[in-house]
Design an enzyme around this catalytic site. Structure first.
Site, mmCIF file in Angstrom:
data_model
loop_
_atom_site.group_PDB
_atom_site.id
_atom_site.type_symbol
_atom_site.label_atom_id
_atom_site.label_comp_id
_atom_site.label_asym_id
_atom_site.label_seq_id
_atom_site.Cartn_x
_atom_site.Cartn_y
_atom_site.Cartn_z
ATOM 1 N N GLU A 286 0.835 -1.196 0.000
ATOM 2 C CA GLU A 286 0.000 0.000 0.000
ATOM 3 C C GLU A 286 0.876 1.255 0.000
ATOM 4 O OE1 GLU A 286 -3.701 1.627 2.808
ATOM 5 O OE2 GLU A 286 -2.427 -0.036 3.471
ATOM 6 N N LYS B 37 -9.082 2.949 -2.130
ATOM 7 C CA LYS B 37 -9.405 2.155 -0.945
ATOM 8 C C LYS B 37 -10.817 2.488 -0.474
ATOM 9 C CE LYS B 37 -7.199 0.996 3.500
ATOM 10 N NZ LYS B 37 -5.979 1.266 4.314
ATOM 11 N N CYS C 92 -5.688 -3.252 1.878
ATOM 12 C CA CYS C 92 -5.473 -3.395 3.316
ATOM 13 C C CYS C 92 -6.767 -3.563 4.114
ATOM 14 C CB CYS C 92 -4.660 -2.217 3.844
ATOM 15 S SG CYS C 92 -3.925 -2.534 5.470
#
Length: 660
Positions: A56, A125, A181
């Site tokens: 990330e 994200k 994540c």
């Protein structure tokens, strides 16, 4: 690389070589980070990797904090992405990298798929952690559907959104879905919807820090999500170089496929960490074909499919298949796990018989014992079932029926085992009755053909059935899963019983089950007999002994090694692989044990017998399923008895031409 390996380019067999990489980074040093990413891509390309995933925000580092507000850093990140795109073209490798990106005045934590010199698409994200040590909502905006579908980036139109699927043009079944994540930790991870919409390869660039016990949780999460989604799952965690102001990042990288961990990195390393594995897209397709939730899935409309170029080499890299492969797929290599499997299987077999005895009201059973592995395991299951039910072991009628090929060793072991276990032993020789049968049907005893052998097997079954009637009991079958696959049984002979406790246990596992019983369930003289039975050659004992009283018939000399046949069985039935792929895998795992001609010969035997002997499986008695491969006509394997094998034998013939 030999000429056969050149035929087995991974793309023709459904494999994609992937890498999960945690590079050594510097916080906010974009040029350095891009150099490290480019170097890692070069190393991955040398190993034949087609798709690599990085952590990330790896272009800038994850722990930049308020530096994410700096325009200089944000502009450098876009330039770094452009350089990585150029590198992907030069190396013919695709990759997923993370960067911060401003869109319409909002900052997003994004992952970009880069391929063939192009920034193919960018996924923001969805779930931003803002608790404990995480504070992402200070800087970033969650990805949602209000984003524009495309944007101009580095002079290119680029797809943007949380609704993207990336489809490999050269292998349409390879569909990449991206989540980042925290998305994986959510109640409903985006990967679930992506998988239902077709994603077979899920990737997660992450910056999960290390805490006591967190690595185990993370590993289980990745592995279980790959199983739940029937997908491959690549996870790349941030590592060395991230700020350690308040937390430490371990560089944890994981590659899982349908619940199996294929590769895992060592954490807390100073240099770049890379793990490489081949994911089997063909296997995942098969799993989904059989899985009803995928066919019944709804609410997966509206995702966009974006094509990208998956680098495909014409020359396979070594190793030919980079993933865990076992010669004995039914038998775990780890002793502790193997013992756990044996314990579970033995309990399943026992409870299957317990239920059948309870349901029928029977308190007595008969079974034939030969001193071989299968009948020994069946007898041990009977003993355990009777003990569980509080029944007297003397009501287990163990019958040894010596014939023309019975050896002293097997007969003694059968008799000793019955006596030590405290079951009732009967010895009923069959030679005289079989000779009478030969006379009745006009068969020359000197002709040792299939009639000669099957007459003995059917005589033994007749005895077992009739004695069961005498005592008011059930006949417990002894044949195993491998014999069912090969049809290595006499129809209406040892093929038949009233309950078949070994029906789901392959031959390679039977041996370990008996060994496990000798070590963990029984002791003393019983364990000694069991160990000797394990060491006894496998034979049906249907041909007369040689002059020196030695065996004239060994099963594996006739039908082939069971370790090969069980390997074939697992690949053909569990994964539905074609002969070419089965052979390809077998020659890799049995390299140095069997040559190509030997493997192909027994593979031809397997397919010939598997198709020709289905009629026996279509009428096999009840028996418990113990693993993921089973051949019951009422459950796992429903195949016409007269199905043609032409498609499969044609591929074997093609292989034979190239081997010779």
């Amino acid at each position: 690389m030999d000429h056969l390996n050149r035929l087995f380019v991974r793309r023709s067999l459904g494999y994609v070589r992937v890498a999960s990489i945690s590079p050594a980074l510097r916080v906010a040093d974009v040029d350095y980070n891009v150099d490290q990413i480019a170097l890692a891509l070069k190393q991955a390309q040398a190993q034949g990797v087609q798709l690599a995933i990085f952590p990330e925000l790896c272009i800038t580092a994850y722990s930049c904090a308020d530096l994410f507000y700096q325009r200089r850093l944000l502009d450098a990140a876009i330039e770094g992405l452009r350089r990585i795109a150029e590198e992907s073209a030069r190396l013919s490798i695709s990759c997923v990298v993370g960067l911060p990106l401003v869109v319409r005045g909002r900052l997003y934590n994004c992952a970009a798929l880069v391929s063939a010199g192009r920034i193919v698409g960018i996924v923001p994200k969805t779930y931003l952690p803002t608790t404990g040590e995480f504070y992402e909502q200070r800087w970033f905006t969650p990805g949602d559907r209000s984003l524009p579908p495309t944007l101009e980036l580095a002079g290119q139109p680029v797809a943007l959104g949380i609704d993207l699927l990336f489809v490999a043009e050269e292998m349409p079944a390879c569909v990449v879905g991206i989540e980042i994540c925290e998305d994986l930790w959510a109640v409903e991870p985006p990967s679930g919807r992506l998988a239902l919409a077709g994603a077979t390869l899920l990737v997660n660039p992450s910056a999960s820090n290390e805490l006591l016990g967190k690595a185990d949780y993370r590993r289980d999460l990745v592995r279980q999500q790959s199983a739940r989604c029937l997908a491959a799952y690549l996870y790349a965690g941030a590592g060395n170089g991230e700020s350690t102001t308040d937390v430490v990042y371990g560089g944890h990288c994981l590659i899982a496929e349908n619940g199996q961990l294929l590769a895992e990195s060592e954490r807390f390393q100073l240099d770049t960490q890379m793990i490489v594995a081949d994911v089997d897209i063909e296997r995942l397709e098969h799993e989904r074909l059989k899985n009803s939730p995928f066919s019944q899935a709804s609410n997966v409309a509206g995702l966009r499919c974006i094509p990208f170029s998956l680098a495909l080499t014409e020359q396979p890299a070594a190793p030919l298949v980079n993933r865990p492969l076992s010669r004995t797929p039914f038998v775990p290599a780890d002793p502790a796990r193997r013992a756990e499997h044996c314990r579970e299987i033995f309990n399943i077999q026992t409870m299957g018989l317990v239920k059948r005895l309870h349901h029928t009201g029977a308190s007595r059973v008969t079974l034939g014992i030969s001193g071989g592995l299968d009948s020994t395991l069946a007898l041990l299951v009977c003993v355990r079932a009777f003990d569980r039910l509080g029944l007297n072991r003397t009501d287990i009628m163990a019958i040894t029926m010596p014939g023309f090929g019975t050896t002293v060793r097997t007969r003694n072991n059968a008799e000793r085992l019955a006596q030590e276990l405290g079951v009732t032993l009967r010895t009923i020789p069959i030679a005289a009755s079989v000779r009478q049968h030969f006379q009745d049907i006009g068969h020359d005893e000197a002709v040792h053909d299939v009639t000669y052998e099957n007459a003995q097997a059917r005589e033994r079954t007749q005895i077992l059935m009739d004695v069961a009637n005498q005592i008011g009991g059930l006949v417990v079958g002894t044949g195993d899963l491998s014999e069912a696959a090969l049809g290595w049984m006499t129809f209406n002979g040892d093929h038949m019983s009233m309950y078949h406790v070994n029906a789901g246990v392959p031959k390679t596992l039977v041996r370990y089950l008996v060994s496990w019983c000798a070590e963990e369930v029984f002791t003393g003289a019983i364990a000694d007999v069991l160990r000797d039975i394990v060491e006894t050659p496998i034979t049906p004992e249907l041909l007369p002994l040689k002059d020196d009283e030695q065996l004239a018939q060994k099963t594996e000399e006739t039908i082939g090694p069971y370790e090969l046949h069980d390997f074939f069985l697992f690949q053909v039935v569990r994964h539905q692989f074609a002969p070419l792929k089965v052979f390809f895998l077998a020659r890799q795992v049995f390299a140095g044990v069997y040559d190509d001609k030997t493997i192909l010969h027994w593979l031809e035997v397997f397919y010939r017998r598997f198709f020709a002997q289905q009629f026996k499986r279509s009428s096999m008695p009840d028996g418990p399923k113990v693993g993921s491969v089973a051949l019951s006509p009422r459950g796992d394997w429903r195949m016409p008895s007269d199905a043609s094998s032409a498609l499969w034998t044609a591929q074997l013939a093609w292989l034979s031409e190239r081997i010779s």
